[in-house]
Design a protein around this motif. Structure first.
Motif, short mmCIF file in Angstrom:
data_model
loop_
_atom_site.label_atom_id
_atom_site.label_comp_id
_atom_site.label_asym_id
_atom_site.label_seq_id
_atom_site.Cartn_x
_atom_site.Cartn_y
_atom_site.Cartn_z
N PHE A 68 0.83 -1.19 0.00
CA PHE A 68 0.00 0.00 0.00
C PHE A 68 0.87 1.25 0.00
N GLN A 69 0.48 2.22 -0.82
CA GLN A 69 1.20 3.48 -0.86
C GLN A 69 1.05 4.23 0.46
N ASN A 70 -0.15 4.17 1.02
CA ASN A 70 -0.43 4.85 2.29
C ASN A 70 -0.49 3.80 3.39
N ARG A 71 0.36 3.96 4.37
CA ARG A 71 0.49 2.96 5.43
C ARG A 71 -0.80 2.74 6.21
N ILE A 72 -1.68 3.73 6.20
CA ILE A 72 -2.90 3.60 7.00
C ILE A 72 -3.78 2.46 6.51
N TRP A 73 -3.71 2.15 5.20
CA TRP A 73 -4.50 1.02 4.70
C TRP A 73 -3.96 -0.30 5.22
N SER A 74 -2.65 -0.42 5.33
CA SER A 74 -2.07 -1.63 5.93
C SER A 74 -2.54 -1.79 7.37
N ASP A 75 -2.49 -0.68 8.11
CA ASP A 75 -2.91 -0.72 9.51
C ASP A 75 -4.40 -1.05 9.62
N PHE A 76 -5.18 -0.50 8.70
CA PHE A 76 -6.63 -0.72 8.74
C PHE A 76 -6.97 -2.19 8.53
N PHE A 77 -6.43 -2.78 7.46
CA PHE A 77 -6.77 -4.17 7.18
C PHE A 77 -6.15 -5.12 8.20
N GLN A 78 -5.00 -4.77 8.74
CA GLN A 78 -4.43 -5.59 9.80
C GLN A 78 -5.33 -5.57 11.03
N ALA A 79 -5.89 -4.39 11.34
CA ALA A 79 -6.80 -4.30 12.49
C ALA A 79 -8.05 -5.15 12.28
N ILE A 80 -8.54 -5.18 11.04
CA ILE A 80 -9.71 -6.01 10.73
C ILE A 80 -9.38 -7.48 10.90
N LEU A 81 -8.19 -7.88 10.46
CA LEU A 81 -7.80 -9.29 10.53
C LEU A 81 -7.50 -9.74 11.96
N LYS A 82 -6.86 -8.89 12.74
CA LYS A 82 -6.39 -9.32 14.06
C LYS A 82 -7.46 -9.24 15.14
N ALA A 83 -8.56 -8.52 14.90
CA ALA A 83 -9.61 -8.39 15.91
C ALA A 83 -10.15 -9.77 16.29
N ASP A 84 -10.44 -9.94 17.57
CA ASP A 84 -10.97 -11.24 18.03
C ASP A 84 -12.27 -11.59 17.32
N THR A 85 -13.12 -10.59 17.15
CA THR A 85 -14.37 -10.78 16.40
C THR A 85 -14.57 -9.59 15.47
N CYS A 86 -15.18 -9.84 14.34
CA CYS A 86 -15.49 -8.75 13.40
C CYS A 86 -16.66 -9.19 12.53
N ASN A 87 -17.73 -8.42 12.56
CA ASN A 87 -18.93 -8.78 11.79
C ASN A 87 -18.89 -8.27 10.35
N SER A 88 -18.02 -7.32 10.04
CA SER A 88 -17.97 -6.77 8.69
C SER A 88 -17.06 -7.60 7.79
N ARG A 89 -17.31 -7.49 6.48
CA ARG A 89 -16.56 -8.23 5.48
C ARG A 89 -16.13 -7.29 4.35
N PHE A 90 -15.01 -7.63 3.70
CA PHE A 90 -14.48 -6.81 2.61
C PHE A 90 -14.16 -7.70 1.42
N ILE A 91 -14.61 -7.28 0.24
CA ILE A 91 -14.22 -7.92 -1.02
C ILE A 91 -13.43 -6.89 -1.81
N LEU A 92 -12.18 -7.21 -2.10
CA LEU A 92 -11.28 -6.30 -2.80
C LEU A 92 -11.02 -6.85 -4.20
N THR A 93 -11.21 -6.04 -5.23
CA THR A 93 -10.87 -6.48 -6.58
C THR A 93 -9.60 -5.76 -7.03
N SER A 94 -8.77 -6.49 -7.76
CA SER A 94 -7.49 -5.92 -8.17
C SER A 94 -6.93 -6.68 -9.36
N GLN A 95 -6.25 -5.97 -10.24
CA GLN A 95 -5.53 -6.63 -11.32
C GLN A 95 -4.20 -7.19 -10.83
N ASP A 96 -3.73 -6.71 -9.69
CA ASP A 96 -2.47 -7.18 -9.11
C ASP A 96 -2.76 -7.93 -7.82
N LEU A 97 -2.01 -8.97 -7.56
CA LEU A 97 -2.12 -9.66 -6.29
C LEU A 97 -1.58 -8.73 -5.19
#
Length: 444
Positions: A217-246
């Motif tokens: 990510f160009q902006n570090r805040i997106w890394s922190d954001f998605f890491q927070a979503i992944l590491k939370a003990d529970t999370c009811n929200s979901r994200f679908i990301l589309t990209s031409q690059d892995l």
């Protein structure tokens, strides 16, 4: 009870529409009407044939000619029920129903994962391969399970920010759940409530490290954001990301929480799905007919690329008035799979104008981020049009000044970006450039 999200015209309704068209001096596929209704020619053709189309498109057609849709729609029990109820799914989900082409196995798997423990899902593949279509299909299904769906789009000129995400969220949230822009408050809200985000084209949020060729990510805040979503003990929200690059950075994060992250690469449609796509646009020749063979050869030439096939089908349905034979007589010599790579650049100008800008944009981004990867792909598009072993690709790389270790890394990167297509022949791995990269990226 499920809600119908399609509608079709009754015979009596079509008579009223024909009268309205006659009064306005319009033909059935009048460009003026298409602009007024904001629907595609293929959708209008299905409307005239009383084939079900999305409710939004049906309403738009009726409104464009000042007719009440209730007087035009075929009032089946399902249609009557849908007119009385409001779907929990947003209108952008509804409008995709009539153009969705089934990827049953992968859709079933991904839906189960998102409904289970998967919080982040990335869909990767060549432009036009159907990433957004699949994401919207999943959103439609999950909306019925209580998810509030939001669709955000990344733009290179105006990058998506967390503030924009929070603002979009505030438009959806109930008054009793105000959204604050602070990072932790946003995360807490997402953990507590069931939101499903589609974030399209996140490649515009990424940059590629020149030495490792890994995207981050160009902006570090997106890394922190998605890491927070992944590491939370529970999370009811979901994200679908589309990209031409892995998104390699997310892939690394996902290794720490493998049950909460999934990366799915999409390829071309299967032959069966290709025929279903043609059928949805009104092309349904008998299974063993000459016309069916023509459609199969078109699908093979474009390796099941949904956008290209959808444009071809729309052109057959409109310009050629549904005649597959007429289309083949015009372009067949350029579509023969044995000579496709040489002749397809001279194929339909209509098709070229619709697809080429998207392929060019993807290749220009590659050239900007990894010039040597672009050079290797360009060399391969000239000398390796048919599947070749990696040793042959290494020779081509050396010819353009790329040393072997770097070339191996670039081959992997081009595979991640779907620019190189791997093929197993006689238990050995071969690579070839994707036909669309050759046709619309490097052809004169």
């Amino acid at each position: 009870m499920s809600v119908s999200k399609t509608a079709k015209a009754s015979p009596q309704g079509l008579d009223k529409v024909k009268q309205a068209f006659t009064q306005k001096g319009w033909q059935k596929n009048s460009p003026i009407f298409l602009d007024t209704a904001c629907v595609s020619a293929a959708t209008l053709k299905r409307f005239w044939r009383s084939v079900p189309i999305g409710q939004d498109s049906f309403q738009a057609i009726c409104q464009a000619i000042n007719l009440d849709s209730s007087e035009i729609i075929e009032q089946t029990p399902t249609a009557a029920t849908s007119a009385e109820q409001t779907s929990a799914t947003d209108s952008w989900v509804d409008s995709w129903v009539d153009s969705w082409v089934d990827r049953a196995a992968v859709a079933h798997k991904l839906r189960a994962q998102i409904a289970g423990t998967t919080r982040l899902l990335s869909l990767t593949g060549l432009t036009g391969i159907g990433k957004t279509a699949l994401a919207r299909h999943l959103a439609q299904r999950l909306a019925d399970e209580g998810y509030t769906c939001l669709h955000l789009h990344c733009d290179r000129s105006q990058p998506l920010t967390l503030a924009k995400l929070a603002h979009a969220l505030s438009q959806k949230a109930a008054p009793s759940h105000p959204i604050h822009l602070s990072f932790h408050a946003l995360i807490d809200h997402l953990k507590q409530h069931r939101y499903l985000f589609i974030i399209d084209e996140i490649e515009h949020l990424l940059e590629t490290a020149p030495d490792t060729c890994l995207s981050r990510f160009q902006n570090r805040i997106w890394s922190d954001f998605f890491q927070a979503i992944l590491k939370a003990d529970t999370c009811n929200s979901r994200f679908i990301l589309t990209s031409q690059d892995l998104p390699n950075e997310l892939d690394v994060l996902g290794d720490r929480w493998p049950d909460r992250w999934c990366a799915q690469a999409l390829g071309g449609l299967s032959p069966e799905a290709q025929m279903l796509l043609f059928q949805k646009i009104g092309l349904s020749p008998p299974p063993h007919s000459e016309e069916n063979q023509y459609l199969s050869r078109i699908g093979l030439a474009y390796q099941g690329h949904p956008l290209s096939l959808r444009i071809v089908a729309s052109e057959i349905a409109t310009t050629f008035n549904g005649s597959i034979k007429a289309y083949w007589h015009e372009y067949g010599s350029a579509i023969d799979p044995e000579a496709a790579l040489a002749n397809l650049p001279r194929h339909s100008q209509y098709l070229r104008n619709r697809v080429q800008p998207r392929i060019k944009a993807a290749l220009l981004r590659l050239k900007h981020q990894l010039p040597d990867a672009y050079d290797l792909l360009q060399a391969g598009s000239i000398h390796c049009r048919r599947p070749q072993l990696s040793q042959v690709w290494l020779q081509r790389a050396q010819a353009v000044g790329i040393e072997p270790n770097r070339a191996r890394l670039l081959i992997e990167v081009l595979g991640d970006r779907a620019s190189l297509v791997p093929t197993v022949i006689d238990h050995r791995l071969y690579f070839s450039p994707h036909p669309l990269a050759i046709i619309y990226g490097f052809s004169a």
